[in-house]
Design an enzyme around this catalytic site. Structure first.
Site, PDB file in Angstrom:
ATOM      1  N   HIS A 112      13.348  68.682   3.411  1.00 45.03           N
ATOM      2  CA  HIS A 112      13.622  67.442   4.150  1.00 45.03           C
ATOM      3  C   HIS A 112      12.588  66.400   3.763  1.00 45.03           C
ATOM      4  O   HIS A 112      11.382  66.635   3.941  1.00 45.03           O
ATOM      5  CB  HIS A 112      13.584  67.717   5.657  1.00 45.03           C
ATOM      6  N   ASP A 157      17.078  66.524   2.581  1.00 46.60           N
ATOM      7  CA  ASP A 157      18.002  66.044   3.611  1.00 46.60           C
ATOM      8  C   ASP A 157      17.333  65.089   4.603  1.00 46.60           C
ATOM      9  O   ASP A 157      16.112  65.016   4.684  1.00 46.60           O
ATOM     10  CB  ASP A 157      18.543  67.235   4.418  1.00 46.60           C
ATOM     11  N   HIS A 198      25.060  63.107   4.259  1.00 46.65           N
ATOM     12  CA  HIS A 198      24.711  64.131   5.250  1.00 46.65           C
ATOM     13  C   HIS A 198      25.279  63.686   6.604  1.00 46.65           C
ATOM     14  O   HIS A 198      24.687  63.956   7.632  1.00 46.65           O
ATOM     15  CB  HIS A 198      23.180  64.238   5.257  1.00 46.65           C
TER      16      HIS A 198
END
Ligand code: ZN
Length: 441
Positions: free
Chosen positions: A387, A244, A295
């Protein structure tokens, strides 16, 4: 003298016989031509189990073959038939056939219209197909127009197909931000009672409410949403790595390098701000064959936003940015912080992809801790949250992959893991863990 008279007589008889033969042959040819047309018509009628209606007109004859006993002979059909009658020649006939094709969804049949014209001219029969086109699908039992409710099991399926039609529309022609917004607002399959579609074994065609825009979606893209269909999920000891908050030009390429070296496919959920800043990095991710979802544009806590503002974060600004970089609309949403609300889920049409294994990389920022955490919580069919903007994640990734491989895991993308049948209004935490977004979150 006598001899020449006889010769004249012979010549005369010869002429008469010749003319008779020529005329006879002509009549015969004409007769055969008419017979051929009649044969074609009679064969068509005999092979038919529906309703046959024959009408005589001032200039010819119209034969209608209608699929159901109760099918009405509409004014539109009569109009088409009249217009199709040959203008010249004799024995002018039009055959109007409404046939039903193979049904893609049980109980629903696609109708097809074929208009053929026949005529005899210069002693030859002529045949020409004037129209061959798909009509609207009908319910097989009654012959009534089929609705969206006849082809999908619920409203989530309708929304998924509706969105797929918009995706197909914008993939065909390059859109400006303004025209993209217009497409997203189009009223295509707007309710379960809508009938503005056609369904063949290859595609679903939708006309918008105004009748001006028409879009065809390959059946392979939407088949999983149709009634009675299932879509296979990945079997065995599989796991999906997700990243992400990127792209980031410093860290994302390093993640890509590790994934390439390990021959692992992953899924990236990108934010609009990153996409705007590093479009080339984003394209490198796509180029490497990884899956890319969104996102949101600015990473807000969606339940705090009004549905309109949330829609803008997902559908508006974000879809426009995604489209600008990739030339298509996004298909997967990871809500920031995993947070959704019912009004937000109703305002957009993307399935929400959650996770079952939290690496907590953003919290520990420590490669050893990340490895330990993933290894301890990994499970078959799971989705790992990481991430790609975290340097510690870059550092940990080779070991994370190595550890999981040692445990016998195979790596898949999110849509490979979950199968193609992902629905709006639903959130997916892993294989076999699908939950509705409810008022509780
Ligand atoms: Zn995030």
């Amino acid at each position: 003298m006598k001899q020449s008279k006889r010769r004249m007589q012979t010549l005369l008889i010869g002429c008469v016989v010749f003319v008779a033969v020529v005329v006879g042959l002509g009549w015969h040819q004409q007769h055969v031509a008419v017979q051929r047309v009649e044969q074609v018509l009679s064969r068509a009628k005999h092979a038919y189990h529906g309703r046959v209606v024959t009408e005589k007109t001032a200039t010819g004859q119209v034969v209608y073959l209608l699929p159901h006993k109760g099918t009405a002979l509409t004014r539109a059909l009569r109009h088409r038939a009249q217009a199709a009658l040959p203008k010249q020649g004799q024995h002018r006939v039009v055959l109007v056939q409404v046939s039903t094709g193979a049904s893609v969804v049980s109980g629903v049949q696609q109708q097809r219209l074929t208009v053929n014209r026949y005529w005899v001219k210069a002693r030859h029969d002529h045949q020409q197909t004037v129209t061959a086109q798909s009509l609207r699908p009908v319910r097989a039992a009654t012959g009534q127009a089929a609705t969206v409710a006849d082809i999908v099991s619920d409203d989530y399926g309708r929304r998924a197909i509706n969105y797929a039609a918009k995706q197909a529309l914008v993939a065909k022609h390059r859109q400006t931000p303004a025209s993209l917004a217009q497409v997203l607002d189009l009223r295509l399959l707007n309710s379960m009672t809508a009938t503005n579609f056609r369904l063949s074994s290859r595609q679903l065609t939708v006309t918008d409410a105004t009748g001006k825009a028409e879009v065809s979606v390959p059946l392979a893209r939407i088949q999983m949403y149709l009634k009675g269909q299932t879509s296979p999920v990945a079997s065995g000891k599989v796991i999906a790595l997700t990243f992400d908050d990127g792209p980031n030009s410093a860290t994302t390429p390093q993640i890509l390098k590790t994934l390439a070296a390990a021959k692992v496919q992953a899924t990236f959920f990108m934010v609009g701000t990153g996409l705007t800043k590093y479009p080339d990095t984003a394209r490198a991710v796509a180029h490497a064959g990884h899956e890319i979802g969104i996102h949101t544009y600015d990473h807000p806590y969606l339940p705090k936003l009004t549905p309109a503002a949330a829609k803008d974060e997902i559908y508006g600004k974000m879809a426009a940015t995604y489209y600008q970089v990739f030339g298509q609309l996004p298909t997967l949403l990871r809500p920031p912080f995993g947070a959704l609300s019912l009004p937000v889920a109703q305002a957009e049409d993307l399935p929400a992809i959650q996770w079952s294994i939290d690496s907590q990389d953003w919290r520990s920022r420590n490669a050893a801790a990340i490895c330990q955490r993933v290894q301890a919580t990994a499970e078959p069919g799971g989705i790992v949250l990481m991430h790609d903007i975290q340097p510690a994640t870059v550092q940990a990734l080779p070991s994370v992959i190595q550890l999981l491989k040692a445990q016998g895991y195979q790596f898949v993308t999110v849509s490979q893991l979950l199968g193609g049948r992902l629905l709006p209004g639903h959130q997916y935490f892993g294989r076999g863990d699908e939950r509705l977004v409810t008022a509780a979150g």
